[in-house]
Motif scaffolding. Structure first.
Motif, short mmCIF file in Angstrom:
data_model
loop_
_atom_site.label_atom_id
_atom_site.label_comp_id
_atom_site.label_asym_id
_atom_site.label_seq_id
_atom_site.Cartn_x
_atom_site.Cartn_y
_atom_site.Cartn_z
N ARG A 163 0.87 -1.18 0.00
CA ARG A 163 0.00 0.00 0.00
C ARG A 163 0.91 1.22 0.00
NH1 ARG A 163 -4.93 1.71 0.53
NH2 ARG A 163 -5.83 -0.26 1.17
N THR B 57 0.98 5.25 0.14
CA THR B 57 0.18 6.40 0.56
C THR B 57 0.99 7.67 0.38
OG1 THR B 57 -0.94 5.02 2.20
CG2 THR B 57 -1.15 7.40 2.46
N ARG C 265 0.84 11.67 1.31
CA ARG C 265 0.17 12.67 2.14
C ARG C 265 0.85 14.01 1.98
NH1 ARG C 265 1.28 9.37 6.69
NH2 ARG C 265 0.08 7.50 6.36
N VAL D 70 -3.33 16.98 0.28
CA VAL D 70 -4.38 15.96 0.21
C VAL D 70 -3.71 14.61 0.41
CG1 VAL D 70 -5.87 17.30 -1.33
CG2 VAL D 70 -4.19 15.73 -2.30
N ALA D 71 -4.50 13.58 0.66
CA ALA D 71 -3.96 12.23 0.83
C ALA D 71 -4.59 11.30 -0.21
CB ALA D 71 -4.24 11.71 2.23
N SER D 72 -3.79 10.36 -0.68
CA SER D 72 -4.26 9.40 -1.65
C SER D 72 -3.45 8.11 -1.46
CB SER D 72 -4.07 9.95 -3.06
OG SER D 72 -4.62 9.08 -4.01
N SER D 73 -4.07 6.97 -1.77
CA SER D 73 -3.32 5.72 -1.65
C SER D 73 -3.69 4.77 -2.78
CB SER D 73 -3.54 5.06 -0.29
OG SER D 73 -4.87 4.63 -0.16
N ARG D 74 -2.77 3.87 -3.06
CA ARG D 74 -2.93 2.85 -4.09
C ARG D 74 -2.26 1.58 -3.59
NH1 ARG D 74 -5.58 6.19 -6.09
NH2 ARG D 74 -5.50 7.20 -8.09
N PHE E 36 -0.65 8.24 -9.54
CA PHE E 36 -1.73 8.93 -8.85
C PHE E 36 -2.26 10.01 -9.80
CE2 PHE E 36 0.86 6.96 -5.69
CZ PHE E 36 0.01 6.64 -4.65
N GLY F 12 -4.93 11.88 -10.22
CA GLY F 12 -5.59 13.11 -9.75
C GLY F 12 -4.72 13.96 -8.86
N LEU F 13 -3.51 13.52 -8.56
CA LEU F 13 -2.65 14.22 -7.61
C LEU F 13 -1.63 15.05 -8.35
CD1 LEU F 13 -1.91 14.53 -4.61
CD2 LEU F 13 -0.43 12.56 -4.87
#
Length: 84
Positions: free
Chosen positions: A17, A19, A21, A24-28, A42, A44-45
């Motif tokens: 995983r 992540t 941060r 904003v935060a996002s993970s895949r 990512f 959208g990041l």
């Protein structure tokens, strides 16, 4: 271009995983290759090199592998050679 993360040193086939941060935060999740490499995008990041704040990227594998990167933003707009 989407923000992308890559790494190595994970167990072959390990599910990791990732992540990110910051503002904003996002993970895949990514599965490590036979060579222990991972990568994730990512879409959208967006990370601005001169944006405020910091960036922390963590990668945690289901077999116990861990990696972390902490990035402080560079001092943008200031020429260190001209600062007094």
């Amino acid at each position: 271009t989407p923000f992308a993360v890559g790494g190595s040193g994970f167990h072959a086939g390990e599910t990791v995983r990732i992540t990110v941060r910051g503002a904003v935060a996002s993970s895949r999740k990514a599965k490590a290759s036979a060579a222990g490499r991972i990568s994730a995008r990512f879409p959208g990041l967006r990370v601005d090199d001169c944006g405020p704040g910091f960036l922390i990227i963590t990668a945690t594998g289901d077999m116990g592998s861990r990696a972390q990167l902490r990035r402080m933003p560079p001092a943008c707009g200031i020429d260190p050679g001209r600062a007094s």
